[in-house]
Design a protein around this motif. Structure first.
Motif, PDB file in Angstrom:
ATOM      1  N   LEU A 133       0.828  -1.211   0.000  1.00  0.00           N
ATOM      2  CA  LEU A 133       0.000   0.000   0.000  1.00  0.00           C
ATOM      3  C   LEU A 133       0.858   1.256   0.000  1.00  0.00           C
ATOM      4  O   LEU A 133       0.533   2.248  -0.672  1.00  0.00           O
ATOM      5  CB  LEU A 133      -0.926  -0.007   1.218  1.00  0.00           C
ATOM      6  N   ALA A 134       1.959   1.235   0.762  1.00  0.00           N
ATOM      7  CA  ALA A 134       2.853   2.394   0.801  1.00  0.00           C
ATOM      8  C   ALA A 134       3.431   2.679  -0.577  1.00  0.00           C
ATOM      9  O   ALA A 134       3.555   3.847  -0.989  1.00  0.00           O
ATOM     10  CB  ALA A 134       3.973   2.145   1.809  1.00  0.00           C
ATOM     11  N   ILE A 135       3.767   1.623  -1.304  1.00  0.00           N
ATOM     12  CA  ILE A 135       4.306   1.781  -2.657  1.00  0.00           C
ATOM     13  C   ILE A 135       3.221   2.271  -3.605  1.00  0.00           C
ATOM     14  O   ILE A 135       3.446   3.184  -4.412  1.00  0.00           O
ATOM     15  CB  ILE A 135       4.907   0.448  -3.147  1.00  0.00           C
ATOM     16  N   ARG A 136       2.039   1.671  -3.509  1.00  0.00           N
ATOM     17  CA  ARG A 136       0.951   2.043  -4.414  1.00  0.00           C
ATOM     18  C   ARG A 136       0.559   3.509  -4.250  1.00  0.00           C
ATOM     19  O   ARG A 136       0.360   4.231  -5.230  1.00  0.00           O
ATOM     20  CB  ARG A 136      -0.276   1.179  -4.163  1.00  0.00           C
ATOM     21  N   TYR A 137       0.474   3.963  -2.992  1.00  0.00           N
ATOM     22  CA  TYR A 137       0.014   5.325  -2.742  1.00  0.00           C
ATOM     23  C   TYR A 137       1.162   6.323  -2.567  1.00  0.00           C
ATOM     24  O   TYR A 137       0.920   7.490  -2.276  1.00  0.00           O
ATOM     25  CB  TYR A 137      -0.878   5.338  -1.495  1.00  0.00           C
ATOM     26  N   ASN A 138       2.400   5.846  -2.706  1.00  0.00           N
ATOM     27  CA  ASN A 138       3.560   6.738  -2.615  1.00  0.00           C
ATOM     28  C   ASN A 138       3.612   7.453  -1.263  1.00  0.00           C
ATOM     29  O   ASN A 138       3.791   8.674  -1.185  1.00  0.00           O
ATOM     30  CB  ASN A 138       3.520   7.774  -3.747  1.00  0.00           C
ATOM     31  N   VAL A 139       3.480   6.669  -0.187  1.00  0.00           N
ATOM     32  CA  VAL A 139       3.423   7.228   1.165  1.00  0.00           C
ATOM     33  C   VAL A 139       4.650   6.815   1.973  1.00  0.00           C
ATOM     34  O   VAL A 139       4.911   5.624   2.154  1.00  0.00           O
ATOM     35  CB  VAL A 139       2.150   6.740   1.898  1.00  0.00           C
ATOM     36  N   PRO A 140       5.418   7.791   2.499  1.00  0.00           N
ATOM     37  CA  PRO A 140       6.503   7.470   3.435  1.00  0.00           C
ATOM     38  C   PRO A 140       5.896   7.043   4.767  1.00  0.00           C
ATOM     39  O   PRO A 140       5.131   7.793   5.372  1.00  0.00           O
ATOM     40  CB  PRO A 140       7.260   8.793   3.583  1.00  0.00           C
ATOM     41  N   ALA A 141       6.233   5.841   5.214  1.00  0.00           N
ATOM     42  CA  ALA A 141       5.642   5.327   6.442  1.00  0.00           C
ATOM     43  C   ALA A 141       6.694   4.627   7.282  1.00  0.00           C
ATOM     44  O   ALA A 141       7.718   4.164   6.776  1.00  0.00           O
ATOM     45  CB  ALA A 141       4.492   4.362   6.126  1.00  0.00           C
ATOM     46  N   ILE A 142       6.416   4.546   8.588  1.00  0.00           N
ATOM     47  CA  ILE A 142       7.284   3.830   9.510  1.00  0.00           C
ATOM     48  C   ILE A 142       6.419   2.951  10.399  1.00  0.00           C
ATOM     49  O   ILE A 142       5.402   3.393  10.925  1.00  0.00           O
ATOM     50  CB  ILE A 142       8.163   4.800  10.342  1.00  0.00           C
ATOM     51  N   THR A 143       6.832   1.687  10.548  1.00  0.00           N
ATOM     52  CA  THR A 143       6.094   0.731  11.362  1.00  0.00           C
ATOM     53  C   THR A 143       7.030   0.142  12.420  1.00  0.00           C
ATOM     54  O   THR A 143       8.185   0.532  12.529  1.00  0.00           O
ATOM     55  CB  THR A 143       5.518  -0.414  10.507  1.00  0.00           C
ATOM     56  N   GLN A 144       6.527  -0.844  13.167  1.00  0.00           N
ATOM     57  CA  GLN A 144       7.330  -1.452  14.219  1.00  0.00           C
ATOM     58  C   GLN A 144       8.204  -2.598  13.720  1.00  0.00           C
ATOM     59  O   GLN A 144       9.194  -2.957  14.364  1.00  0.00           O
ATOM     60  CB  GLN A 144       6.431  -1.982  15.332  1.00  0.00           C
ATOM     61  N   ALA A 145       7.827  -3.227  12.588  1.00  0.00           N
ATOM     62  CA  ALA A 145       8.433  -4.493  12.186  1.00  0.00           C
ATOM     63  C   ALA A 145       9.386  -4.337  11.013  1.00  0.00           C
ATOM     64  O   ALA A 145       9.054  -3.692  10.010  1.00  0.00           O
ATOM     65  CB  ALA A 145       7.339  -5.501  11.834  1.00  0.00           C
ATOM     66  N   ARG A 146      10.547  -4.977  11.125  1.00  0.00           N
ATOM     67  CA  ARG A 146      11.546  -4.946  10.058  1.00  0.00           C
ATOM     68  C   ARG A 146      11.017  -5.536   8.751  1.00  0.00           C
ATOM     69  O   ARG A 146      11.548  -5.254   7.668  1.00  0.00           O
ATOM     70  CB  ARG A 146      12.786  -5.728  10.483  1.00  0.00           C
ATOM     71  N   ASP A 147       9.962  -6.379   8.842  1.00  0.00           N
ATOM     72  CA  ASP A 147       9.393  -6.972   7.639  1.00  0.00           C
ATOM     73  C   ASP A 147       8.846  -5.901   6.700  1.00  0.00           C
ATOM     74  O   ASP A 147       8.743  -6.138   5.488  1.00  0.00           O
ATOM     75  CB  ASP A 147       8.266  -7.945   7.998  1.00  0.00           C
ATOM     76  N   PHE A 148       8.497  -4.742   7.236  1.00  0.00           N
ATOM     77  CA  PHE A 148       7.948  -3.660   6.408  1.00  0.00           C
ATOM     78  C   PHE A 148       9.013  -3.091   5.465  1.00  0.00           C
ATOM     79  O   PHE A 148       8.816  -3.108   4.242  1.00  0.00           O
ATOM     80  CB  PHE A 148       7.350  -2.576   7.308  1.00  0.00           C
ATOM     81  N   PRO A 149      10.156  -2.587   5.939  1.00  0.00           N
ATOM     82  CA  PRO A 149      11.176  -2.124   4.995  1.00  0.00           C
ATOM     83  C   PRO A 149      11.764  -3.259   4.168  1.00  0.00           C
ATOM     84  O   PRO A 149      12.142  -3.049   3.013  1.00  0.00           O
ATOM     85  CB  PRO A 149      12.232  -1.465   5.887  1.00  0.00           C
ATOM     86  N   ASN A 150      11.829  -4.456   4.724  1.00  0.00           N
ATOM     87  CA  ASN A 150      12.329  -5.587   3.943  1.00  0.00           C
ATOM     88  C   ASN A 150      11.429  -5.882   2.749  1.00  0.00           C
ATOM     89  O   ASN A 150      11.884  -6.424   1.738  1.00  0.00           O
ATOM     90  CB  ASN A 150      12.438  -6.841   4.817  1.00  0.00           C
ATOM     91  N   ALA A 151      10.139  -5.519   2.872  1.00  0.00           N
ATOM     92  CA  ALA A 151       9.183  -5.746   1.788  1.00  0.00           C
ATOM     93  C   ALA A 151       9.035  -4.536   0.872  1.00  0.00           C
ATOM     94  O   ALA A 151       8.230  -4.570  -0.059  1.00  0.00           O
ATOM     95  CB  ALA A 151       7.821  -6.123   2.365  1.00  0.00           C
ATOM     96  N   GLY A 152       9.802  -3.470   1.139  1.00  0.00           N
ATOM     97  CA  GLY A 152       9.754  -2.305   0.267  1.00  0.00           C
ATOM     98  C   GLY A 152       9.255  -1.033   0.899  1.00  0.00           C
ATOM     99  O   GLY A 152       9.216   0.016   0.243  1.00  0.00           O
TER     100      GLY A 152
END
Length: 221
Positions: A133-152
């Motif tokens: 969703l972050a990629i689709r909507y071009n949104v800079p986001a930060i979450t708790q889990a490393r899986d998020f940046p690992n997934a793009g």
């Protein structure tokens, strides 16, 4: 969050005493023990990192799962942090797939579209979906889990899940071998980690501040 391998060993992101799960960390009592991470306590640090990325911004979006038992405390802590930083927060509630999509769609219209996720297993287990969703909507986001940046996705900051999984596995084994949960102190994850995805930053047209990069435990290029 109950461990799937043993019903008496739990992993939680909040304070298990405040949540009423155990009597105390050193003497849990009852029939529960487990591992508590630092993810909830560091939610406000995610806001600080996003503010470092957009120093001129005065408003940021925050995603909260209203079904989480820690949502109220995280909201209060984030609001206090925002007040100290002179920031305003736009709170979005999400506890379903359509609501997650709606959050990203709404945040994409903000300037800048910075999105901070509070700590919650619902979000952590959907890291790949959040990255999509972050990629689709071009949104800079930060979450708790490393899986998020690992997934793009752009960034993550939270307790080291490998440490919590390892501690939980050890405790599950001890309980299976006959030890009582009430005799096993609740352990705390002592390490937090910052992941930054430079490829995602480039796709978003962002230049990561040197101070933020120097704080990162892992930089994905």
């Amino acid at each position: 969050m109950r461990d799937q391998d043993d019903p008496d060993c739990l992993r939680v992101g909040g304070d298990p005493v405040a949540l009423g799960l155990v009597a105390s960390l050193s003497r849990p009592g009852g029939n529960l023990t487990g591992v508590s991470s630092l993810s909830v306590e560091v939610s406000l640090k995610r806001l600080e990192f996003m503010s470092d990325l957009f120093p001129a911004a005065k408003t940021f979006a925050v995603a909260i799962n209203p079904m989480s038992p820690t949502s109220a405390s995280q909201s209060r802590n984030l609001q206090a942090a925002a007040n100290s930083l002179g920031l305003e927060l736009r709170i979005f509630k999400a506890s379903s797939e359509p609501e997650l999509d709606a959050v990203f769609a709404a945040v994409s219209q903000m300037q800048p579209p910075g999105l901070v996720f509070t700590s919650d297993p619902y979000f952590a287990y959907r890291s790949r979906r959040l990255a999509e969703l972050a990629i689709r909507y071009n949104v800079p986001a930060i979450t708790q889990a490393r899986d998020f940046p690992n997934a793009g996705g752009l960034m993550s900051y939270g307790g080291d899940f490998r440490q919590s999984h390892r501690h939980t596995g050890i405790y599950a084994g001890r309980i299976i071998r006959g030890e009582k949960p009430s005799d096993l102190p609740v352990q705390r994850v002592t390490k937090v980690e910052l992941f930054v995805n430079l490829k995602a930053a480039g796709q978003l047209g962002l230049t990561m501040p040197p101070s933020l990069l120097s704080s990162a435990d892992v930089v994905i290029e």
